[in-house]
Write an enzyme that holds these catalytic residues in place. Structure first.
Site, PDB file in Angstrom:
ATOM      1  N   ARG A 162      30.231 115.258  60.331  1.00 27.28           N
ATOM      2  CA  ARG A 162      28.871 115.600  59.867  1.00 27.28           C
ATOM      3  C   ARG A 162      28.606 117.115  59.914  1.00 27.28           C
ATOM      4  O   ARG A 162      27.500 117.558  60.209  1.00 27.28           O
ATOM      5  CB  ARG A 162      27.811 114.892  60.718  1.00 27.28           C
ATOM      6  CG  ARG A 162      27.799 113.397  60.593  1.00 27.28           C
ATOM      7  CD  ARG A 162      27.490 112.945  59.170  1.00 27.28           C
ATOM      8  NE  ARG A 162      27.133 111.546  59.113  1.00 27.28           N
ATOM      9  CZ  ARG A 162      28.004 110.537  59.067  1.00 27.28           C
ATOM     10  NH1 ARG A 162      29.299 110.782  59.047  1.00 27.28           N
ATOM     11  NH2 ARG A 162      27.576 109.285  59.012  1.00 27.28           N
TER      12      ARG A 162
ATOM     13  N   SER B  35      20.924 107.827  59.998  1.00 26.64           N
ATOM     14  CA  SER B  35      21.130 108.175  61.408  1.00 26.64           C
ATOM     15  C   SER B  35      20.369 109.459  61.728  1.00 26.64           C
ATOM     16  O   SER B  35      20.544 110.453  61.027  1.00 26.64           O
ATOM     17  CB  SER B  35      22.603 108.444  61.696  1.00 26.64           C
ATOM     18  OG  SER B  35      23.390 107.361  61.338  1.00 26.64           O
TER      19      SER B  35
ATOM     20  N   GLU C 117      21.254 114.832  63.628  1.00 27.15           N
ATOM     21  CA  GLU C 117      22.142 114.883  62.475  1.00 27.15           C
ATOM     22  C   GLU C 117      21.335 115.370  61.270  1.00 27.15           C
ATOM     23  O   GLU C 117      21.856 116.012  60.375  1.00 27.15           O
ATOM     24  CB  GLU C 117      22.681 113.468  62.239  1.00 27.15           C
ATOM     25  CG  GLU C 117      23.859 113.378  61.326  1.00 27.15           C
ATOM     26  CD  GLU C 117      23.615 112.468  60.166  1.00 27.15           C
ATOM     27  OE1 GLU C 117      23.079 112.945  59.154  1.00 27.15           O
ATOM     28  OE2 GLU C 117      23.969 111.285  60.259  1.00 27.15           O
TER      29      GLU C 117
HETATM   30  N1  EPU Z   1      25.083 100.066  68.248  1.00 31.75           N
HETATM   31  C1  EPU Z   1      24.266  99.504  69.209  1.00 31.75           C
HETATM   32  N2  EPU Z   1      22.925  99.514  68.988  1.00 31.75           N
HETATM   33  C2  EPU Z   1      22.377 100.053  67.888  1.00 31.75           C
HETATM   34  C3  EPU Z   1      23.208 100.651  66.924  1.00 31.75           C
HETATM   35  C4  EPU Z   1      24.568 100.637  67.120  1.00 31.75           C
HETATM   36  O1  EPU Z   1      24.733  98.989  70.202  1.00 31.75           O
HETATM   37  O2  EPU Z   1      21.147  99.996  67.763  1.00 31.75           O
HETATM   38  C5  EPU Z   1      26.539 100.023  68.435  1.00 31.75           C
HETATM   39  C6  EPU Z   1      27.168  98.985  67.495  1.00 31.75           C
HETATM   40  O3  EPU Z   1      27.160  97.722  68.018  1.00 31.75           O
HETATM   41  C7  EPU Z   1      28.575  99.518  67.345  1.00 31.75           C
HETATM   42  C8  EPU Z   1      28.389 101.024  67.432  1.00 31.75           C
HETATM   43  O4  EPU Z   1      27.137 101.232  68.070  1.00 31.75           O
HETATM   44  O5  EPU Z   1      29.380  99.118  68.414  1.00 31.75           O
HETATM   45  C9  EPU Z   1      28.461 101.726  66.095  1.00 31.75           C
HETATM   46  O6  EPU Z   1      27.437 101.248  65.233  1.00 31.75           O
HETATM   47  P1  EPU Z   1      27.542 101.365  63.639  1.00 31.75           P
HETATM   48  O7  EPU Z   1      28.828 100.793  63.158  1.00 31.75           O
HETATM   49  O8  EPU Z   1      26.276 100.810  63.072  1.00 31.75           O
HETATM   50  O9  EPU Z   1      27.680 102.887  63.318  1.00 31.75           O
HETATM   51  P2  EPU Z   1      27.023 104.202  63.938  1.00 31.75           P
HETATM   52  O10 EPU Z   1      28.062 104.915  64.707  1.00 31.75           O
HETATM   53  O11 EPU Z   1      25.749 103.885  64.624  1.00 31.75           O
HETATM   54  C10 EPU Z   1      27.782 105.702  61.935  1.00 31.75           C
HETATM   55  C11 EPU Z   1      27.157 106.669  60.996  1.00 31.75           C
HETATM   56  C12 EPU Z   1      26.397 105.952  59.902  1.00 31.75           C
HETATM   57  C13 EPU Z   1      27.376 105.069  59.147  1.00 31.75           C
HETATM   58  C14 EPU Z   1      28.015 104.089  60.136  1.00 31.75           C
HETATM   59  C15 EPU Z   1      29.092 103.259  59.491  1.00 31.75           C
HETATM   60  C16 EPU Z   1      26.721 108.636  62.350  1.00 31.75           C
HETATM   61  C17 EPU Z   1      25.712 109.517  62.975  1.00 31.75           C
HETATM   62  N3  EPU Z   1      26.262 107.559  61.717  1.00 31.75           N
HETATM   63  O12 EPU Z   1      26.717 105.019  62.588  1.00 31.75           O
HETATM   64  O13 EPU Z   1      25.927 106.922  58.988  1.00 31.75           O
HETATM   65  O14 EPU Z   1      26.733 104.340  58.113  1.00 31.75           O
HETATM   66  O15 EPU Z   1      28.628 104.828  61.220  1.00 31.75           O
HETATM   67  O16 EPU Z   1      30.181 104.063  59.222  1.00 31.75           O
HETATM   68  O17 EPU Z   1      27.918 108.936  62.413  1.00 31.75           O
HETATM   69  C18 EPU Z   1      24.074 108.299  58.431  1.00 31.75           C
HETATM   70  O18 EPU Z   1      24.813 109.250  58.633  1.00 31.75           O
HETATM   71  O19 EPU Z   1      22.887 108.441  58.053  1.00 31.75           O
HETATM   72  C19 EPU Z   1      24.582 106.956  58.631  1.00 31.75           C
HETATM   73  C20 EPU Z   1      23.830 105.861  58.496  1.00 31.75           C
END
Ligand code: EPU
Length: 348
Positions: A166, A248, A344
């Site tokens: 990012r 995010s 972010e």
């Molecule tokens: N999780 C929780 N609680 C929550 C949210 C997430 O426990 O409320 C846990 C999930 O269970 C999982 C882990 O966190 O084990 C990761 O969650 P998720 O796969 O939803 O991805 P993320 O790391 O929260 C990132 C990106 C997203 C992107 C997703 C999928 C960042 C800051 N965000 O989110 O990007 O869609 O991965 O690749 O890296 C964005 O940048 O706006 C965005 C939505």
């Protein structure tokens, strides 16, 4: 002919948080020359400038005392192609998901995992957009950017952009100094069975495989992968048309091995992603959920009920109010886990 310049314009339709901040001046550009004409205007050229694309990664915490430029340069073109690859130039004002659909219609592989990400093409390299195991840097060829002060066009290749998680030079050392005019990508041509069998679809991340199974999509294609990503995103992430948000809000923090080991001893279920350099990335969404913010409504704002990393505007939030919640969340995560989480989104 250039678009009119509006005075005291509401930015509400131009940011996905739906914040009703006012710009001293607001205009739209449809070409590089439109921007140069603005520079030729004595009154406007001396104003500070904010470039907006889809407005999907910005939090406006106050009115903007300067010129807001909506970067709407349209058009997608094929620059060149070989038997296996195609080089495609998309201008900054193309809606990112339209480019994804354009590529899928033609069976071009590379950005199917990046389906449904809000925003315009011009903003995509700013923060090296990424999702489901793919980042824009993986298909990036070069970009054209205009120096906001001189109007000169400059080419940035992959190395020049210094892409990270990012991150890019446009978010750090060149912040506010360039207007991205176009981005050129390299996609794989997947029209033959041989090309398809050589292409490596990225289906390992999260629920993609499971979702493809549910959709009974047993033959992989860019369309099938895109449809599964759309299904996952639609189920988890609030639609900004219905509820204001900027995806995010925070980046996932990276911690060192010692800190990870002491935390995992306390929280054995904490999800984690080891990085190549020995550090460990921890999902901020999980940390925020553990602090009790998931689904919690605070005034006109809150952390979303299905993805705590997404802060939302329940209707009448000010940018300041959302920023206050963000600070409270940062402090609480720091107190509970000793981890700093940083935004972010671009906070203005
Ligand atoms: N999780 C929780 N609680 C929550 C949210 C997430 O426990 O409320 C846990 C999930 O269970 C999982 C882990 O966190 O084990 C990761 O969650 P998720 O796969 O939803 O991805 P993320 O790391 O929260 C990132 C990106 C997203 C992107 C997703 C999928 C960042 C800051 N965000 O989110 O990007 O869609 O991965 O690749 O890296 C964005 O940048 O706006 C965005 C939505």
């Amino acid at each position: 002919m250039s678009a009119p310049v509006h005075t005291n314009a509401s930015l509400k339709p131009f940011n996905t948080f739906g914040i009703d901040a006012i710009a001293k001046y607001f205009t739209e550009i449809k070409s590089v020359d439109d921007y140069r004409r603005l520079l030729g205007d004595k009154k406007l050229s001396s104003e500070k400038k904010l470039i907006l694309g889809g407005g999907s990664n910005i939090l406006l915490t106050q009115n903007y005392d300067g010129l807001v430029i909506h970067n709407c340069i349209p058009g997608i073109e094929v620059v060149s192609e070989t038997e296996n690859f195609v080089i495609v130039k998309a201008n900054a004002g193309v809606v990112w998901h339209h480019l994804v659909l354009w590529a899928i219609e033609r069976n071009y592989g590379g950005i199917e995992n990046l389906s449904l990400i809000p925003g315009f093409v011009g903003a995509a390299p700013m923060q090296n957009i990424g999702a489901y195991g793919v980042e824009i840097k993986d298909v990036f060829q070069e970009l054209e950017a205009i120096n906001v002060h001189t109007g000169e066009l400059q080419i940035f290749n992959l190395t020049d952009c210094e892409f990270g998680y990012r991150e890019s030079v446009f978010k750090s050392k060149y912040k506010g100094q360039f207007l991205i005019a176009s981005v050129t990508f390299r996609f794989a041509k997947l029209n033959s069975p041989a090309a398809l069998s050589n292409y490596r679809f990225k289906t390992d991340y999260g629920d993609i495989k499971e979702t493809l199974g549910q959709m009974q999509a047993f033959d992989l294609s860019v369309k099938a992968v895109s449809d599964s990503v759309i299904k996952i995103r639609s189920a988890k992430l609030p639609d900004p048309q219905k509820i204001g948000n900027a995806g995010s809000f925070f980046k996932n923090p990276v911690i060192n091995k010692e800190q990870y080991e002491s935390l995992v001893a306390q929280y054995p279920v904490m999800p984690s992603y080891p990085q190549n350099d020995g550090t460990i990335k921890v999902p901020a969404g999980w940390l925020i959920e553990q602090c009790g913010f998931k689904g919690k409504i605070v005034g006109n704002t809150g952390a979303h009920a299905t993805q705590a990393l997404v802060l939302v505007n329940y209707g009448h939030a000010t940018g300041h109010e959302i920023w206050q919640l963000a600070i409270t969340i940062q402090q609480t995560v720091k107190e509970k886990f000793g981890i700093d989480i940083s935004p972010e989104v671009n906070v203005v």
